[in-house]
Structure formats: structure tokens, C-alpha cells
Design a protein around this motif. Structure first.
Motif, PDB file in Angstrom:
ATOM      1  N   LEU A   1       0.809  -1.219   0.000  1.00 11.63           N
ATOM      2  CA  LEU A   1       0.000   0.000   0.000  1.00 11.63           C
ATOM      3  C   LEU A   1       0.849   1.279   0.000  1.00 11.63           C
ATOM      4  O   LEU A   1       0.306   2.375   0.171  1.00 11.63           O
TER       5      LEU A   1
ATOM      6  N   SER B   1      -3.661  -2.578  -7.780  1.00 16.37           N
ATOM      7  CA  SER B   1      -3.919  -1.867  -6.531  1.00 16.37           C
ATOM      8  C   SER B   1      -4.371  -2.861  -5.476  1.00 16.37           C
ATOM      9  O   SER B   1      -5.299  -3.640  -5.696  1.00 16.37           O
TER      10      SER B   1
ATOM     11  N   ARG C   1      -5.339  -2.023  -2.335  1.00 15.56           N
ATOM     12  CA  ARG C   1      -6.224  -1.478  -1.295  1.00 15.56           C
ATOM     13  C   ARG C   1      -7.548  -2.240  -1.313  1.00 15.56           C
ATOM     14  O   ARG C   1      -8.037  -2.658  -2.362  1.00 15.56           O
TER      15      ARG C   1
END
Length: 625
Positions: free
Chosen positions: A190, A215, A217
């Protein structure tokens, strides 16, 4: 009873401190991993105030508490119960392997996923409920462009955005590795620089090896895989690092070995798995949107019984992360949870028994609010027709939700209070979610009220055309009968611990009620359990809160596992001492493992040693299971 006394009973019921390998909890239940299965005393635990039920799922033993599980968990920790951190004994137990098979691999994987997700659920619900607040603020005119809205939106997103950190910590506890190093790995995934590189769209490489641009997240699977691999890296490094420089070198090697593997291999693998699951979810939503809500509406009670409903949460989170909404859990569980509440409400309104009515009505309120265990174990499972009605009603409600395309935008326990999580750009979504809940409520309530027989509390009867007497329970002490509902202890009076009676004793001699075996003796002598030769479990509790006397005033005349006959003296009690110390001396006799409808209670007021006080019967009607 005080919480500290309850904790002692739970510890004793799971086999003592030395038998506990690991303890953690989810929203409604304590989850134990223990050494010796034979020491887990389900009957004893069910008699503990506040315990709704006990179940086993894989290697895990679950004690269902309800909304107050945090209080029970914290008090157990205060009493020295082991958690999952810092014990080589726990690590050795965790590494014990079952014979290899696809079934065992799948079971282990699901149990591991549930164990990792269980501590995270409150955080996810917290973020979801803040999103509920945001939806309500918009309805009442608060601008989505205002700073207050944006900051609250940030607060609601924080548990999801940084979810890999929380998953890393929980996974580290499960895999018995360093939680701080695990969170460092989440930080690698992250880190703002990595996020910027991904957002730029350019190729990324490390030491000439390609790094997958993704990504991380709000993801679940990648960080679980990373921490799992890290646990093995840590063991290898621990084994081969010289003791002289271990403190400095060990974390460096773990980081330098695991982080590249995470970026180059494991993270992408987790992402591919996630994309595959996302593809399946998307196809279902496109071509058969009714399927999953219907299945969840039908089978949610069974998933909750096994404690496996949490295993679906990561995939629902994945759906929200990719689509902005989810259909895997929310719509179907909304129908199921409300159906539980409707059935419990019908039982509560139909029942003529005050204790049964109070339990059912209380359980209906919690189920309608999204917590179903009290309704499931306190009401629904007592009647086979009721469980079938709940599953049918939940399935029909789930089918409607699927056909109308109901989606959930945030996480919260599915119930009436959390309906705002269905508020989105299309107002029809909320309306259809509301209709889903109403369908479940009306169907389950009406069907339960019409087709489930709620018998009155039975008195002793010799009418063989209606009842077949299975076993008689003899009186345990000379005295005056007190209806259980009038006993001066809410846990006993509610009937939640079992059916029975109270007796105001004339003397201090307590006798065995059946031929059988002494199954449990509380060290202070104030409570003793007997199992009859026919398998009936009976609890004799002498006085109210007399555990506080620490055994003074009680003389035990038998030992655990000793064989006894009806009329054998078990305990001698100094009633004058109890009264001198201000304690209620009422003796409570409970049957722990029979349905209330199958326990007949004497209507005789003055009881002698020759009297029968309870009868265990079988109903020919077949309504009770």
C-alpha cells in the motif's frame, strides 16, 4: 452471577486453562481451539448464564454468546486464557496435520479464512455504519461536496482502504508469525510510491523481474498469501541466522526475501485469484442475478450454525472494491435474518408461557436488527417446522431481491436498522430492499403462527394418548415447590438454561434424582450434575449466588463420575449458615438436554423424598425436535 464466576465456569467447561490452545471471537461467539476434545463439556457450558449454545466446526469449538461476546472474551483474557500470540505450544498444535485429502484441504482453508476474518468483521461493520450515516445525511440535505461529508466519507473508507493492514495482523496471529512484520508487508503493498507507479500505467520491474501493476487497497487474498509465505520464511531465517546477530539480521532477511516475492509472485497470484472470483461474481450478476440471493436466503441459518458465514465476507469485500456494491451476502442475508425475526415474533405472540414469550420476543428484536443467533438457537431450532419456514421465507425474499437487482453498498448486519446501506443512486434499490424485508417478515410470521404448534408448559399427566412418559425425575430435597419462573435469578427463571422447578428446602440433605452417574461437581459444592442411565442431564443448583461462599456450608458426599442411585445423598448443606449470610437457599433442579415441551412439571406444592418432580415425555405429535 458475576462475570468472573461465569468465566470460571466457561474455562472449566472447555477443560481448564491447560486444555485451551487458542481463543478468539467474532461478533457473537467465542471460538476455542483445544487440546483434548473429550474435556469439552457441552452440557455444562450450556448451563452457564449467557451461553446460548455450543457447536463444533472442524477443529474449532464455538460458544455462542450473542451481542455481549466482547465482555465474555475480555473477562476470559483477564483470567489468563491464552490468545494466539507468543506460545510455542500453540504453534505446535497449529502445525498438527490431518491426513491429506481434498476435503481436509478445503476444510482447513475455510476454517483458516474464517479465523482470519472473524476479528476484522467489527471494523468492516463500523465503516459500513458510517456509510449508513452518510446516506441518511444526504437524504436530509447535507451536500456531498461539504468538507464534513468528505471527512466522514474518509472515515468510512479507512477500514476498507487499509484492510490489508488489519488482515495482515489477523493472519499473522493465525499463522503464528510476527504481526509487525506482517503489517510491514501490507505497507509494501500500500506504499504511496507503489500506488503512483501503478496509477502511471508504466511497466514496473524489480531487479529485472516484472512486477504486476495492481492496486492492493481493500484486498484480502493477496495479503493472506503473503503472510502465509512469510511465516515459512521466518522459520527458515530463524533456523539459520546466527544467534549473535539474529536480532538485527532476522527482520532484514525476512523483509528482503518476502517483499520481492510478494510484489513479483504472491501478490499477482492473489490478484489473479481475486480477478477470477470477480469474473464469476460479475457473470452471476449479469446472467443469473437471482441465484446467489436465493441460495443465501435459504441456507444462511445453516451457515450461521456452522460459523461459516464469515468465509463469504472476503468475496463480498472484493465485490464492493471492484463494483461498488455486493450481492453475495447482503440481499440474501437480509431476507434470512428478517425471516428469523418474524418466526421468533410469531412464537412470542402465540406462546402462553411467560418465560417462553419473553425469550422469543427478545430474540425477535435482535434478529430483526441483524443478529440471529438468539432466535436461531433459542427459538427456531426448537421446532423443525420453524426452521423450514425460515429457510423457505428467506429463500422467497432472496429470490425477490435477486430478480429486482437489490445490491448492498456497504457492510452492516443485515436487518431493519441497517437498511440505509441499500441506499444508492437508484431509489428503487432501497424500496426493493424494504420489500424484501417485508416479504420475509410477513411470510415467516404468518406461516409460523399458522403451522407451528406452541404447546403450553406441561404439568404431570398420565394421559397416554397424548404423552408417553420416558423417564421420571425424583425429588432431591424435602420442601415447598416454587415455579421456575418465580425463582429469584433471571438466568434460571427465564428458562433459557433448561426446564425444571425450584424448591424451598426444609432440610439440608440433597439426594440424587435418578439412577446414573455424577457428571459434574462444582468445587464449592453448590452445584452438581447428574446424567441418568437414559442420558438425561440434570443440574442441581443449591441456592442463589452461593458460589460466593467458596464452599463454606457445603459438604460433598460423592465424587465426579461416581455411580449413584435415586435417593442417594449427594450433598449436605448448612441451611442456617446460608440464611445467616443472607443467601437465598432455593434449590433449582433443571433438565438440560430435553425440550421444554417434553418436560412435565409437578403441580404438587409440598414435596417429600418419594415424589416425582419432573417427567421426561415424548410427544406423539412430532412438533418438537
Amino acid at each position: 452471577m458475576k462475570q468472573e464466576d461465569i468465566s470460571k465456569l466457561i474455562i472449566e467447561g472447555v477443560g481448564g486453562h491447560d486444555n485451551i490452545v487458542e481463543l478468539y471471537h467474532c461478533m457473537t461467539r467465542l471460538r476455542f481451539i483445544i487440546k483434548d476434545d473429550s474435556k469439552f463439556n457441552s452440557s455444562k457450558l450450556k448451563a452457564v448464564p449467557g451461553v446460548i449454545n455450543t457447536i463444533k466446526s472442524g477443529k474449532e469449538y464455538q460458544i455462542i454468546i450473542g451481542a455481549e461476546v466482547d465482555k465474555y472474551y475480555n473477562n476470559l483474557i483477564a483470567h489468563g486464557v491464552k490468545t494466539s500470540e507468543g506460545s510455542s505450544e500453540i504453534t505446535q498444535h497449529a502445525q498438527a496435520k490431518e491426513p491429506f485429502s481434498i476435503k481436509n484441504v478445503f476444510k482447513t482453508g475455510i476454517n483458516t479464512l474464517v479465523g482470519i476474518m472473524a476479528p476484522i468483521i467489527p471494523l468492516i461493520i463500523a465503516g459500513g455504519m458510517v456509510k449508513v450515516l452518510l446516506a441518511l445525511l444526504v437524504i436530509f440535505g447535507v451536500s456531498a461536496e461539504s468538507q464534513s461529508y468528505q471527512l466522514l466519507d474518509m472515515i468510512s473508507d479507512a477500514p476498507f482502504y487499509f484492510l490489508p493492514f488489519f488482515i495482515a495482523n489477523s493472519a499473522a496471529n493465525k499463522f503464528k508469525t510476527s504481526s509487525f512484520m506482517a503489517m510491514v508487508m501490507a505497507g509494501v503493498l500500500l506504499h504511496p510510491i507503489f500506488i503512483e507507479l501503478v496509477a502511471s500505467g508504466s511497466d514496473i520491474s524489480l531487479l529485472g523481474l516484472p512486477v504486476y501493476s495492481v492496486s492492493y487497497r481493500s484486498t484480502v487474498i493477496p495479503i493472506i498469501l503473503v503472510v502465509w509465505i512469510m511465516s515459512y520464511v521466518e522459520r527458515v531465517v530463524e533456523r539459520f541466522t546466527p544467534n549473535l546477530i539474529k536480532t538485527m539480521l532476522r527482520p532484514v532477511l525476512i523483509l528482503l526475501i518476502t517483499a520481492p516475492i510478494a510484489l513479483i509472485v504472491i501478490g499477482p497470484l492473489g490478484a489473479y485469484i481475486g480477478e477470477g472470483i470477480y469474473f464469476i461474481i460479475e457473470r452471476l450478476n449479469t446472467y443469473a442475478p437471482w441465484t446467489v440471493p436465493t441460495i443465501m436466503g435459504i441456507f444462511s441459518p445453516l451457515l450461521v450454525m456452522m460459523g461459516m458465514h464469515l468465509s463469504i465476507t472476503p468475496f463480498a469485500i472484493l465485490s464492493v472494491s471492484n463494483l461498488g456494491y455486493e450481492t453475495l451476502m447482503g440481499p440474501g442475508m437480509l431476507g434470512s435474518n428478517i425471516a428469523q425475526g418474524g418466526a421468533a415474533l410469531a412464537v412470542g405472540l402465540k406462546s402462553k408461557n411467560l418465560a417462553k414469550k419473553e425469550i422469543a420476543l427478545s430474540a425477535s428484536i435482535t434478529a430483526l436488527s441483524g443478529i440471529t443467533e438468539p432466535a436461531l438457537y433459542g427459538v427456531t431450532l426448537k421446532y423443525k417446522r420453524t426452521l423450514a419456514i425460515v429457510m423457505i421465507s428467506g429463500g422467497i425474499a432472496g429470490l425477490y431481491a435477486g430478480l429486482t437487482g437489490v445490491v448492498r453498498y456497504a457492510f452492516a448486519s443485515a436487518g431493519f436498522l441497517s437498511l440505509p446501506v441499500f441506499i444508492g443512486d437508484d431509489p428503487r434499490n432501497f424500496i426493493n430492499a424494504l420489500i424484501t424485508a417485508i416479504i420475509a417478515l410477513v411470510l415467516s410470521f404468518v406461516l409460523t403462527y399458522l403451522f407451528v404448534k406452541i404447546d403450553k408448559e406441561e404439568t404431570l399427566t398420565t394421559d397416554k394418548s397424548e404423552k408417553k412418559v420416558k423417564e421420571e425425575i425424583k425429588n432431591v430435597v424435602d420442601g415447598i415447590m416454587v415455579p421456575l419462573t418465580e425463582v429469584n435469578d433471571e438466568a434460571f427463571a427465564s428458562g433459557s438454561m433448561g426446564s425444571g422447578i425450584g424448591i424451598c428446602p426444609r432440610e439440608g440433605k440433597i439426594y440424587a434424582p435418578v439412577n446414573g452417574r455424577v457428571s459434574m461437581i462444582y468445587p464449592t459444592g453448590h452445584a452438581i450434575g447428574v446424567v441418568s442411565n437414559d442420558g438425561t442431564e440434570i443440574l442441581i443448583h443449591i441456592g442463589i449466588d452461593t458460589v460466593k461462599l467458596g464452599g463454606t456450608g457445603f459438604k460433598l458426599l460423592v465424587e465426579k463420575d461416581e455411580t449413584v442411585k435415586a435417593g442417594d445423598q449427594l450433598v449436605e448443606v448448612d441451611l442456617d449458615y446460608l440464611k445467616e449470610k443472607g443467601f437465598d437457599d432455593t434449590v433449582i433442579v433443571l433438565v438440560l438436554n430435553a425440550n421444554k415441551e417434553n418436560v412435565g412439571v409437578t403441580d404438587k406444592k409440598s414435596l417429600s423424598s418419594d415424589d416425582s418432580i419432573l417427567q421426561i415425555t415424548n410427544n406423539f405429535g412430532g412438533d418438537v425436535v
